[in-house]
Design an enzyme around this catalytic site. Sequence first.
Site, PDB file in Angstrom:
ATOM      1  N   CYS B  75      43.765  38.500  31.853  1.00 14.78           N
ATOM      2  CA  CYS B  75      43.674  37.894  33.481  1.00 14.78           C
ATOM      3  C   CYS B  75      43.517  38.762  34.541  1.00 14.78           C
ATOM      4  O   CYS B  75      44.326  39.450  34.771  1.00 14.78           O
ATOM      5  CB  CYS B  75      44.754  36.689  33.474  1.00 14.78           C
ATOM      6  SG  CYS B  75      44.504  35.961  34.805  1.00 14.78           S
ATOM      7  N   SER B 319      47.781  41.609  33.716  1.00 11.91           N
ATOM      8  CA  SER B 319      47.908  42.277  35.126  1.00 11.91           C
ATOM      9  C   SER B 319      47.849  41.169  36.053  1.00 11.91           C
ATOM     10  O   SER B 319      48.463  41.343  37.306  1.00 11.91           O
ATOM     11  CB  SER B 319      46.781  43.323  35.213  1.00 11.91           C
ATOM     12  OG  SER B 319      45.418  42.681  35.460  1.00 11.91           O
ATOM     13  N   ASP B 320      47.219  40.115  35.741  1.00 10.01           N
ATOM     14  CA  ASP B 320      46.893  39.215  37.024  1.00 10.01           C
ATOM     15  C   ASP B 320      46.160  39.942  38.139  1.00 10.01           C
ATOM     16  O   ASP B 320      46.457  39.520  39.274  1.00 10.01           O
ATOM     17  CB  ASP B 320      48.030  38.167  37.204  1.00 10.01           C
ATOM     18  CG  ASP B 320      47.699  37.054  38.005  1.00 10.01           C
ATOM     19  OD1 ASP B 320      46.547  36.732  37.871  1.00 10.01           O
ATOM     20  OD2 ASP B 320      48.486  36.492  38.744  1.00 10.01           O
ATOM     21  N   HIS B 321      45.358  40.889  37.863  1.00  8.51           N
ATOM     22  CA  HIS B 321      44.548  41.905  38.682  1.00  8.51           C
ATOM     23  C   HIS B 321      44.141  40.703  39.776  1.00  8.51           C
ATOM     24  O   HIS B 321      42.941  40.065  39.484  1.00  8.51           O
ATOM     25  CB  HIS B 321      43.842  42.661  38.201  1.00  8.51           C
ATOM     26  CG  HIS B 321      43.038  43.373  39.047  1.00  8.51           C
ATOM     27  ND1 HIS B 321      43.775  44.545  39.537  1.00  8.51           N
ATOM     28  CD2 HIS B 321      41.593  43.556  39.651  1.00  8.51           C
ATOM     29  CE1 HIS B 321      42.828  45.331  40.218  1.00  8.51           C
ATOM     30  NE2 HIS B 321      41.570  44.815  40.266  1.00  8.51           N
TER      31      HIS B 321
END
Lengths: 316, 439
Positions: B75, B319-321
């Site tokens: 993600c 990471s949910d960057h």
Amino acid sequence: MSDPRPHQKFRHRHLLGIEGLSADDILILLDRAEEAVEVSRQIEKKRTTLRGRTLINLFFESSTRTQSSFELAGKRLGADVMNMSVQTSSLKKGETLIDTAVTLNAMRPDIIVVRHAQAGAVHLLARKVDCAVINAGDGAHEHPTQALLDALTIRRNKGRIEGLTVAICGDILHSRVARSNIILLSALGARVRVVGPSTLMPVGIERMGVEAFRDMKSGLTDADIVMMLRLQRERMSGGFMPSSREYFRFFGLDADKLRHAKKDALVMHPGPMNRGVEIDSNIADGPQSLIREQVEMGVAVRMAVLAALAEHLPNE
Amino acid sequence: MKHAPTGAIAHQPLALTNARLIDPVRQSEERGGVLIIDGIIRDLGPPVVAASLPPHAHIIDCAGDVVAPGLIDMCAFVGEPGAEHRETIATATAAGAAGGVTTILARPDTNPPIDEPAVVDFLLRRARDTGLVRVLPVAALTRGLQGAEIAEIGLLKEAGAVAFSDGPQSLRNARVMRRVMAYAKDFDALIMHVAQDPDLATDGVMNEGELATRLGLPGVPREAETIMLDRDIRLVALTRARYHATLVSTTLSLEAIRAAKAAGLPITCGTSINHLALNENDIGDYRTFLKLAPPLRREEERQALVEALAEGLIDVVVSDHNPQDVETKRLPFTEAEPGAIGLETMLSAGLRLVHAGEISLPRLLASMSSRPAEILGLPQGRLEIGAPADLIRFDPDEPFVLDPSTLHSRCKNTPFDEAKMQGRVKLTMVGGELVWREG
């Protein structure tokens, strides 16, 4: 204020909230405010404490009462006061906040008084300017000068704060006045209760050291001080309360409900009041009401805060 | 130092020797080396030493550092198309390479959204031409991410979409979700959903509770996540679609996932590195870099998430960057956009848990490599002969202080600003090509 006695110095550069102040910090401000009351009751009210200083009232949310109180306080101390009302459009949002802060900072004010609809906005602004910043209300977070003026009013009428039972009633969820008062009154040793319907009671409020009540009778029983909060009308049409008449029936302060408090209980309200919604007119104007005195104490407390912060301003 | 993939090294045999090899699938480790020929792992283990290699092989002595599969981040927001001021595939993959992420799943909530086969194709071509690491598109579940009509799941999958999601939004309508699941099942498509009841969460900007009350900020109750997740689990039971809960953040959700897995439903779940490494107290004085969706929760919840990861209940760490610039972060907390960058720091942040003794290193690496690979059906993410040589090298004990200005992402909204960390990637390889080498 040109008092011969040396003041104990207030340790903070800004007044962003009651949180973070010690009991001593609070007492220093209250004691100074007592002197300011005397000054304000004289014919010659003008002092020179802030002569040459610039005070900006920066209000992103309109407030006649608080803004005029700060304006008067600044003028009585000799400051040049400028009022700025910035209406935030939903498009510009906080962009305006930082831009305005940077612009104002360049004008070299000494103290900025800020009100903003968002919690934490005053902290954000304080990080971007060089001058002293006073929080005049940020969202549902804090309104420190209101809590100070409430404490001053209580102390002058009851002679103390320690050991008193204070019931704060109404829309606790959205109230910065409630939060600042909870912290301040607890710090000075009062027992604080909050009273309101569950829909207007924030989660975890008990962990701020208060006792929470869902009905006025038990919440007001043996209270020394009954502090009513303003309920905004848009919150009474089904969102949080079904109607204003239902609210008044169960949470509005009238003689019936006030009877449960101590006989010498005193009634307060930060204003502006919704008469007939959160408070009955007979109570608001009655012998137990301190509401008008609160307004007078407001000017005194703000003079005290301005003078205390001015001691940290550079003199060269 | 970055090395653009040149292809030169891929044809020359390459060996990483003297390494601490960690196999996330078997949860085991051993001393040895890896021999790579034509981008594929050809030999592995203690016998791979300098003396045993072909004479023309290029040898990198790893001096006892860890060598493990490159990370697969399920993600991340990569900015293209439409938000190139926040991130591009070039900058996102540079951040990934420096952080040891060799495969990035790109979120579909772009502008235009990834709900057209042509956009999938665009992304794949941009990744091939400008990316340092692999980028795989996640396509929309519903047309325009509007939550109303089923997206062209079949065509999107054919074009190369590896999973389907409506980005950070939850699909509110249960009837639409049921049909999406039933339809996705026919194509064996993986649904990735961020569960949060939008009505219950309305206006909330942080975890509901004492701290939100003190800060005067509207809260999101934990139930907002779990109510939506509960609904989804019922619909999975009804449709048998493959479902991945992208970001779980509460113990209530973990209980629901545990029950669903015990019932044999095709459900997996993930959480973000932020929710494992941070808690709501880190918000401190209204720090907007810590404003996330779902919000950071209490320390007890964080600990429960770490335990769930250690036992394998949580499958994946992402990471949910989410790059956000100063214009969207330098605002009052309620008005700031949620999100934090994380591609470049997810391994280092995860190693905090290892150093704290909360999780083993092989388990952490599995949640960032082999588990995502299994869920997505990808050949990489494994340390096996025949697998693509997507590999990383790092010394888990090497201390450093995170300097945001050195990060490769176009935005610097890291919650680990100036944090003391241990363990940084020294070398990253994708298909046998070096894409990152420290120093």
